[in-house]
Motif scaffolding. Structure first.
Motif, PDB file in Angstrom:
ATOM      1  N   PRO A  83       0.826  -1.209   0.000  1.00 23.86           N
ATOM      2  CA  PRO A  83       0.000   0.000   0.000  1.00 23.86           C
ATOM      3  C   PRO A  83       0.860   1.259   0.000  1.00 23.86           C
ATOM      4  N   GLY A  84       0.463   2.248  -0.795  1.00 21.98           N
ATOM      5  CA  GLY A  84       1.209   3.495  -0.858  1.00 21.98           C
ATOM      6  C   GLY A  84       2.433   3.425  -1.736  1.00 21.98           C
ATOM      7  N   GLN A  85       2.558   2.376  -2.548  1.00 22.61           N
ATOM      8  CA  GLN A  85       3.700   2.250  -3.443  1.00 22.61           C
ATOM      9  C   GLN A  85       3.250   2.244  -4.901  1.00 22.61           C
ATOM     10  N   ILE A  86       4.154   2.710  -5.753  1.00 23.22           N
ATOM     11  CA  ILE A  86       3.995   2.583  -7.199  1.00 23.22           C
ATOM     12  C   ILE A  86       5.146   1.715  -7.690  1.00 23.22           C
ATOM     13  N   ALA A  87       4.843   0.717  -8.481  1.00 20.29           N
ATOM     14  CA  ALA A  87       5.880  -0.162  -9.034  1.00 20.29           C
ATOM     15  C   ALA A  87       5.995   0.091 -10.531  1.00 20.29           C
ATOM     16  N   VAL A  88       7.210   0.397 -10.984  1.00 18.64           N
ATOM     17  CA  VAL A  88       7.468   0.667 -12.402  1.00 18.64           C
ATOM     18  C   VAL A  88       8.477  -0.366 -12.899  1.00 18.64           C
ATOM     19  N   ILE A  89       8.079  -1.157 -13.892  1.00 21.65           N
ATOM     20  CA  ILE A  89       8.945  -2.209 -14.440  1.00 21.65           C
ATOM     21  C   ILE A  89       9.806  -1.610 -15.548  1.00 21.65           C
ATOM     22  N   TYR A  90      11.100  -1.761 -15.370  1.00 19.36           N
ATOM     23  CA  TYR A  90      12.058  -1.130 -16.261  1.00 19.36           C
ATOM     24  C   TYR A  90      12.924  -2.197 -16.921  1.00 19.36           C
ATOM     25  N   ASP A  91      13.132  -2.037 -18.248  1.00 11.64           N
ATOM     26  CA  ASP A  91      13.917  -3.039 -18.970  1.00 11.64           C
ATOM     27  C   ASP A  91      14.718  -2.375 -20.081  1.00 11.64           C
ATOM     28  N   GLN A  92      16.038  -2.385 -19.935  1.00  9.20           N
ATOM     29  CA  GLN A  92      16.938  -1.914 -20.985  1.00  9.20           C
ATOM     30  C   GLN A  92      16.551  -0.527 -21.523  1.00  9.20           C
ATOM     31  N   GLY A  93      16.330   0.404 -20.631  1.00 11.69           N
ATOM     32  CA  GLY A  93      16.024   1.755 -21.056  1.00 11.69           C
ATOM     33  C   GLY A  93      14.575   2.005 -21.393  1.00 11.69           C
ATOM     34  N   LYS A  94      13.713   1.035 -21.164  1.00 10.06           N
ATOM     35  CA  LYS A  94      12.301   1.175 -21.484  1.00 10.06           C
ATOM     36  C   LYS A  94      11.444   0.943 -20.238  1.00 10.06           C
ATOM     37  N   ILE A  95      10.292   1.574 -20.201  1.00 12.41           N
ATOM     38  CA  ILE A  95       9.306   1.284 -19.169  1.00 12.41           C
ATOM     39  C   ILE A  95       8.329   0.274 -19.752  1.00 12.41           C
ATOM     40  N   LEU A  96       8.286  -0.911 -19.156  1.00  7.43           N
ATOM     41  CA  LEU A  96       7.438  -1.971 -19.677  1.00  7.43           C
ATOM     42  C   LEU A  96       6.020  -1.903 -19.127  1.00  7.43           C
ATOM     43  N   ASP A  97       5.905  -1.586 -17.835  1.00  9.11           N
ATOM     44  CA  ASP A  97       4.587  -1.584 -17.204  1.00  9.11           C
ATOM     45  C   ASP A  97       4.697  -0.862 -15.868  1.00  9.11           C
ATOM     46  N   ALA A  98       3.571  -0.555 -15.284  1.00  8.79           N
ATOM     47  CA  ALA A  98       3.564   0.130 -13.996  1.00  8.79           C
ATOM     48  C   ALA A  98       2.215  -0.073 -13.333  1.00  8.79           C
ATOM     49  N   THR A  99       2.204  -0.001 -12.034  1.00 15.52           N
ATOM     50  CA  THR A  99       0.958  -0.122 -11.288  1.00 15.52           C
ATOM     51  C   THR A  99       1.039   0.644  -9.977  1.00 15.52           C
ATOM     52  N   ALA A 100      -0.098   1.208  -9.597  1.00 16.78           N
ATOM     53  CA  ALA A 100      -0.214   1.869  -8.299  1.00 16.78           C
ATOM     54  C   ALA A 100      -1.204   1.132  -7.413  1.00 16.78           C
ATOM     55  N   GLU A 101      -1.642  -0.027  -7.869  1.00 20.36           N
ATOM     56  CA  GLU A 101      -2.559  -0.844  -7.079  1.00 20.36           C
ATOM     57  C   GLU A 101      -1.766  -1.857  -6.267  1.00 20.36           C
ATOM     58  N   GLU A 102      -2.061  -1.920  -4.980  1.00 17.01           N
ATOM     59  CA  GLU A 102      -1.369  -2.898  -4.143  1.00 17.01           C
ATOM     60  C   GLU A 102      -1.796  -4.308  -4.536  1.00 17.01           C
ATOM     61  N   GLY A 103      -0.887  -5.245  -4.348  1.00 16.92           N
ATOM     62  CA  GLY A 103      -1.193  -6.633  -4.662  1.00 16.92           C
ATOM     63  C   GLY A 103       0.046  -7.409  -5.059  1.00 16.92           C
ATOM     64  N   VAL A 104      -0.163  -8.648  -5.455  1.00 15.84           N
ATOM     65  CA  VAL A 104       0.914  -9.523  -5.910  1.00 15.84           C
ATOM     66  C   VAL A 104       0.734  -9.740  -7.410  1.00 15.84           C
ATOM     67  N   TYR A 105       1.805  -9.505  -8.155  1.00 13.33           N
ATOM     68  CA  TYR A 105       1.732  -9.584  -9.613  1.00 13.33           C
ATOM     69  C   TYR A 105       2.727 -10.619 -10.137  1.00 13.33           C
TER      70      TYR A 105
END
Length: 365
Positions: free
Chosen positions: A54-76
């Motif tokens: 909760p209260g976190q934003i996760a940004v998936i980063y790969d080789q200079g690119k942003i692949l995906d992101a989420t501000a919803e808590e949970g397990v992905y």
């Protein structure tokens, strides 16, 4: 390539074994704004689990690119073969724009990682004015002889307080700070923000002390709601927003005049009290002068007020009660020749040898 939200009961069950790696951030306190996390080999492979608290934003980063992101808590579950999911809630549009910009123009380290961004309101950030702020104090008004109106007293004040802020644009924030290291704390940017907060605060003080609001310096610390309203209307934190941040609240804890301004206020109040006392004296004198039967009582009242005000306007009062009309010889002679005359004990009428008072009928003794 994106994230797939797993079942809430997945962690701790037999499904836990299906994830090759876990990426999570457990050390994000109020002082931490962004943390870069990855696996031991720096690769987030398909089927890895990513936990967003909760209260976190996760940004998936790969080789200079942003692949995906989420501000919803949970397990992905990370699946490199799916398209971006953008489970972003309030940041949906931001993440899509961020994905586009980083894909075609992002410059960052050549690896895979998850950037965890603190989405909570960052509290308890102190600020104070290093130099005095000039403003107008509408608690102390002074007459303007030129216009016939009144003006607020100009003073210099110092102020202290605290503010809160939050990351409002993760894309801009990452662009500004993602390359600074594995972790970004608020200490890295607080000094930079503080100077902008002070500029914002000066603008707010000037606004509160304007003809529009007419708030005195004593009442300014209680104007939290008005401060927030003014900041919102005028976007005083524009410089902060350019870094992907936003000031949420700004609270004045104390505001005090400088030593010189404090003396000016003391002198103003002392003079105001003197003028008020003088006005009261002149009112009594005017009332006494217009009431012949009460002149003596009026004079006693003026004398008492004169003593209370430290002998103020003695000459004025003496002149007010001095009869400038010349005394005629007739009056003087009458006073001298009638020194042995008898007067009625009840009404004071001159008797001139009568046995009964011709005015009230009282018997003469």
């Amino acid at each position: 390539m994106g994230l797939i939200l797993a079942a809430a009961k997945a962690v701790g069950s037999e499904l836990h074994d299906q994830w090759k790696d876990f990426v999570k951030c457990e050390d994000m306190d109020m002082n931490t704004l962004m943390v870069k996390k990855t696996t031991k080999n720096g690769v987030i492979s398909k089927g890895s689990g990513i936990i967003v608290a909760p209260g976190q934003i996760a940004v998936i980063y790969d080789q200079g690119k942003i692949l995906d992101a989420t501000a919803e808590e949970g397990v992905y579950t990370f699946d490199s073969e799916t398209s971006p999911s953008f489970f972003a809630g309030q940041f949906g549009a931001v993440f899509k724009d961020m994905w586009t910009r980083f894909t075609y123009g992002g410059n960052a380290p050549k690896d895979q990682a998850v950037f965890f961004i603190n989405a909570k309101e960052i509290m308890d950030n102190k600020f104070g004015t290093q130099t005095p702020i000039p403003c107008y104090d509408f608690d102390h008004m002074i007459p303007n002889a030129m216009t016939g109106g009144v003006n607020a007293l100009r003073v210099d004040v110092r102020a202290y307080g605290n503010y809160t802020f939050k990351i409002s644009d993760p894309a801009v924030f990452m662009k500004e700070y993602a390359g600074t290291g594995e972790i970004v704390t608020k200490d890295v940017i607080t000094e930079q923000i503080r100077s902008e907060v002070i500029d914002t605060f000066k603008s707010v003080i000037n606004e509160l002390g304007s003809e529009k609001y007419k708030i005195g310096i004593v009442g300014m610390p209680s104007q939290t709601g008005k401060i927030k309203e003014i900041m919102s209307e005028n976007v005083y934190d524009e410089g902060v927003r350019r870094r992907g941040l936003q000031i949420v609240a700004l609270v004045i804890e104390s505001i005090t005049p400088t030593e010189e301004s404090a003396k000016k206020i003391d002198e103003y109040e002392h003079n105001s009290n003197s003028r008020m006392q003088q006005g009261r004296v002149l009112d009594v004198m005017d009332h006494a002068a217009s009431n012949s039967s009460g002149a003596a009582n009026g004079f006693m009242g003026v004398g008492m007020m004169n003593m209370a005000s430290g002998g103020m306007n003695t000459a004025v009062m003496q002149n007010a009660f001095t009869d400038d009309t010349p005394k005629t010889e007739e009056k003087t002679e009458s006073k001298e020749t009638n020194s042995n005359a008898k007067f009625c004990t009840e009404c004071g009428t001159k008797l001139e040898g009568a046995k009964f008072c011709p005015n009230c009928g009282t018997k003469v003794e």
